[in-house]
Design a protein around this motif. Structure first.
Motif, PDB file in Angstrom:
ATOM      1  N   ASN A  88       4.096 -12.397   1.630  1.00  0.00           N
ATOM      2  CA  ASN A  88       5.198 -12.996   0.881  1.00  0.00           C
ATOM      3  C   ASN A  88       6.300 -11.982   0.589  1.00  0.00           C
ATOM      4  O   ASN A  88       7.177 -12.233  -0.229  1.00  0.00           O
ATOM      5  N   ILE A  89       6.241 -10.848   1.248  1.00  0.00           N
ATOM      6  CA  ILE A  89       7.216  -9.786   1.032  1.00  0.00           C
ATOM      7  C   ILE A  89       7.642  -9.233   2.391  1.00  0.00           C
ATOM      8  O   ILE A  89       6.845  -9.175   3.314  1.00  0.00           O
ATOM      9  N   ASN A  90       8.921  -8.884   2.508  1.00  0.00           N
ATOM     10  CA  ASN A  90       9.383  -8.307   3.765  1.00  0.00           C
ATOM     11  C   ASN A  90       9.922  -6.899   3.525  1.00  0.00           C
ATOM     12  O   ASN A  90       9.919  -6.396   2.399  1.00  0.00           O
ATOM     13  N   GLY A  91      10.392  -6.265   4.584  1.00  0.00           N
ATOM     14  CA  GLY A  91      10.884  -4.901   4.497  1.00  0.00           C
ATOM     15  C   GLY A  91      12.064  -4.726   3.564  1.00  0.00           C
ATOM     16  O   GLY A  91      12.209  -3.681   2.927  1.00  0.00           O
ATOM     17  N   LEU A  92      12.916  -5.750   3.465  1.00  0.00           N
ATOM     18  CA  LEU A  92      14.062  -5.647   2.547  1.00  0.00           C
ATOM     19  C   LEU A  92      13.602  -5.585   1.093  1.00  0.00           C
ATOM     20  O   LEU A  92      14.181  -4.858   0.285  1.00  0.00           O
ATOM     21  N   SER A  93      12.551  -6.333   0.760  1.00  0.00           N
ATOM     22  CA  SER A  93      11.993  -6.276  -0.595  1.00  0.00           C
ATOM     23  C   SER A  93      11.398  -4.901  -0.877  1.00  0.00           C
ATOM     24  O   SER A  93      11.568  -4.346  -1.968  1.00  0.00           O
ATOM     25  N   ILE A  94      10.697  -4.358   0.110  1.00  0.00           N
ATOM     26  CA  ILE A  94      10.110  -3.020  -0.038  1.00  0.00           C
ATOM     27  C   ILE A  94      11.226  -1.980  -0.153  1.00  0.00           C
ATOM     28  O   ILE A  94      11.156  -1.074  -0.986  1.00  0.00           O
ATOM     29  N   LEU A  95      12.267  -2.124   0.660  1.00  0.00           N
ATOM     30  CA  LEU A  95      13.412  -1.220   0.601  1.00  0.00           C
ATOM     31  C   LEU A  95      14.017  -1.214  -0.802  1.00  0.00           C
ATOM     32  O   LEU A  95      14.311  -0.147  -1.356  1.00  0.00           O
ATOM     33  N   ALA A  96      14.179  -2.378  -1.386  1.00  0.00           N
ATOM     34  CA  ALA A  96      14.747  -2.471  -2.739  1.00  0.00           C
ATOM     35  C   ALA A  96      13.867  -1.738  -3.751  1.00  0.00           C
ATOM     36  O   ALA A  96      14.371  -1.025  -4.627  1.00  0.00           O
ATOM     37  N   LYS A  97      12.550  -1.896  -3.632  1.00  0.00           N
ATOM     38  CA  LYS A  97      11.629  -1.223  -4.559  1.00  0.00           C
ATOM     39  C   LYS A  97      11.637   0.291  -4.359  1.00  0.00           C
ATOM     40  O   LYS A  97      11.521   1.052  -5.321  1.00  0.00           O
ATOM     41  N   ILE A  98      11.763   0.726  -3.105  1.00  0.00           N
ATOM     42  CA  ILE A  98      11.861   2.163  -2.818  1.00  0.00           C
ATOM     43  C   ILE A  98      13.123   2.721  -3.466  1.00  0.00           C
ATOM     44  O   ILE A  98      13.092   3.749  -4.141  1.00  0.00           O
ATOM     45  N   SER A 132       0.838  -1.210   0.000  1.00  0.00           N
ATOM     46  CA  SER A 132       0.000   0.000   0.000  1.00  0.00           C
ATOM     47  C   SER A 132       0.869   1.254   0.000  1.00  0.00           C
ATOM     48  O   SER A 132       0.513   2.249  -0.635  1.00  0.00           O
ATOM     49  N   PHE A 133       2.009   1.201   0.666  1.00  0.00           N
ATOM     50  CA  PHE A 133       2.913   2.352   0.638  1.00  0.00           C
ATOM     51  C   PHE A 133       3.480   2.561  -0.765  1.00  0.00           C
ATOM     52  O   PHE A 133       3.526   3.691  -1.258  1.00  0.00           O
ATOM     53  N   LEU A 134       3.918   1.476  -1.410  1.00  0.00           N
ATOM     54  CA  LEU A 134       4.515   1.591  -2.741  1.00  0.00           C
ATOM     55  C   LEU A 134       3.538   2.169  -3.765  1.00  0.00           C
ATOM     56  O   LEU A 134       3.945   2.877  -4.684  1.00  0.00           O
ATOM     57  N   LYS A 135       2.238   1.880  -3.603  1.00  0.00           N
ATOM     58  CA  LYS A 135       1.235   2.446  -4.511  1.00  0.00           C
ATOM     59  C   LYS A 135       1.186   3.966  -4.379  1.00  0.00           C
ATOM     60  O   LYS A 135       0.900   4.673  -5.343  1.00  0.00           O
ATOM     61  N   ASP A 136       1.482   4.463  -3.185  1.00  0.00           N
ATOM     62  CA  ASP A 136       1.424   5.894  -2.891  1.00  0.00           C
ATOM     63  C   ASP A 136       2.761   6.594  -3.135  1.00  0.00           C
ATOM     64  O   ASP A 136       2.810   7.809  -3.263  1.00  0.00           O
ATOM     65  N   TYR A 137       3.839   5.844  -3.229  1.00  0.00           N
ATOM     66  CA  TYR A 137       5.195   6.391  -3.309  1.00  0.00           C
ATOM     67  C   TYR A 137       5.554   6.782  -4.737  1.00  0.00           C
ATOM     68  O   TYR A 137       5.379   6.005  -5.665  1.00  0.00           O
ATOM     69  N   LYS A 138       6.054   7.989  -4.899  1.00  0.00           N
ATOM     70  CA  LYS A 138       6.430   8.509  -6.215  1.00  0.00           C
ATOM     71  C   LYS A 138       7.944   8.609  -6.332  1.00  0.00           C
ATOM     72  O   LYS A 138       8.664   8.580  -5.349  1.00  0.00           O
ATOM     73  N   LYS A 139       8.414   8.775  -7.551  1.00  0.00           N
ATOM     74  CA  LYS A 139       9.845   8.758  -7.858  1.00  0.00           C
ATOM     75  C   LYS A 139      10.671   9.735  -7.021  1.00  0.00           C
ATOM     76  O   LYS A 139      11.697   9.372  -6.466  1.00  0.00           O
ATOM     77  N   ASN A 180      13.751   5.720  -6.023  1.00  0.00           N
ATOM     78  CA  ASN A 180      14.459   6.896  -5.516  1.00  0.00           C
ATOM     79  C   ASN A 180      15.660   6.431  -4.697  1.00  0.00           C
ATOM     80  O   ASN A 180      15.523   6.093  -3.531  1.00  0.00           O
ATOM     81  N   ASN A 181      16.812   6.421  -5.323  1.00  0.00           N
ATOM     82  CA  ASN A 181      18.021   5.945  -4.657  1.00  0.00           C
ATOM     83  C   ASN A 181      18.416   6.805  -3.460  1.00  0.00           C
ATOM     84  O   ASN A 181      19.135   6.356  -2.581  1.00  0.00           O
ATOM     85  N   ASN A 182      17.929   8.049  -3.403  1.00  0.00           N
ATOM     86  CA  ASN A 182      18.259   8.946  -2.294  1.00  0.00           C
ATOM     87  C   ASN A 182      17.248   8.889  -1.152  1.00  0.00           C
ATOM     88  O   ASN A 182      17.347   9.678  -0.214  1.00  0.00           O
ATOM     89  N   ALA A 183      16.301   7.980  -1.225  1.00  0.00           N
ATOM     90  CA  ALA A 183      15.276   7.880  -0.191  1.00  0.00           C
ATOM     91  C   ALA A 183      15.904   7.602   1.175  1.00  0.00           C
ATOM     92  O   ALA A 183      16.856   6.831   1.289  1.00  0.00           O
ATOM     93  N   VAL A 184      15.350   8.241   2.197  1.00  0.00           N
ATOM     94  CA  VAL A 184      15.780   8.006   3.578  1.00  0.00           C
ATOM     95  C   VAL A 184      14.837   6.971   4.167  1.00  0.00           C
ATOM     96  O   VAL A 184      13.644   7.226   4.331  1.00  0.00           O
ATOM     97  N   VAL A 185      15.395   5.788   4.457  1.00  0.00           N
ATOM     98  CA  VAL A 185      14.584   4.687   4.992  1.00  0.00           C
ATOM     99  C   VAL A 185      15.214   4.216   6.300  1.00  0.00           C
ATOM    100  O   VAL A 185      16.354   3.749   6.319  1.00  0.00           O
TER     101      VAL A 185
END
Length: 161
Positions: free
Chosen positions: A80-90, A56-63, A94-99
């Motif tokens: 079937n997905i964990n935070g590391l998978s979400i981190l990779a997609k973020i 749901s976060f990724l649907k809302d997250y923009k470049k 946006n490679n400069n994202a603060v996570v």
């Protein structure tokens, strides 16, 4: 606002930036999310949006999204997905994202993998100071951002006549 954090914001001269800080909490543990959000508001007047899962976060997250993201590692059974998978997609968007990763997993290998994957920091939820640690991390990020914004002024002064 907590006096200690208010003093830190003043010392770092980032009070104005703190008011504009946009934060997203991505965690399936609703109690933790609410406590984290309340702590952010009480300690520094930070506002945060809540997301119960990474999808749901990724649907809302923009470049070029500027939000600071507090991301859980484990979204529970049935996911079937964990935070590391979400981190990779973020980071793909946006490679400069603060996570900032938070987890109930006290596993050094997961922490190392998160940091190598681009997490800004990794905190264990069961630690009594997790909320203060997250706020401290956010303040450091804001301070670094302020200095980055001032970089041309600091290192390219206007020529004297």
């Amino acid at each position: 606002m907590n006096d200690h954090f208010k003093e830190q914001l003043q010392l770092l001269d980032i009070e104005i930036m703190a008011k504009d800080a946009d934060i997203a909490i991505v965690d399936d543990d609703f109690s933790f999310s609410l406590l984290m959000k309340d702590y952010l508001i009480q300690s520094c007047d930070f506002e945060a949006a809540l997301f119960e899962d990474g999808e749901s976060f990724l649907k809302d997250y923009k470049k070029n999204d500027k939000r600071i993201i507090i991301l859980d590692y484990d979204f529970g059974k049935g996911q079937n997905i964990n935070g590391l998978s979400i981190l990779a997609k973020i980071k793909e968007k946006n490679n400069n994202a603060v996570v900032i990763m938070v987890s109930g997993q006290d596993d050094i290998e997961i922490a190392i993998q998160a940091m190598r994957s681009g997490a800004t920091d990794y905190f264990i939820k069961t630690n009594k100071t997790v909320f203060a640690n997250v706020v401290s991390c956010i303040m450091k990020v804001l301070a670094l951002e302020k200095h980055k914004l001032n970089w041309p002024v600091l290192f390219n002064p206007t020529p004297r006549s």
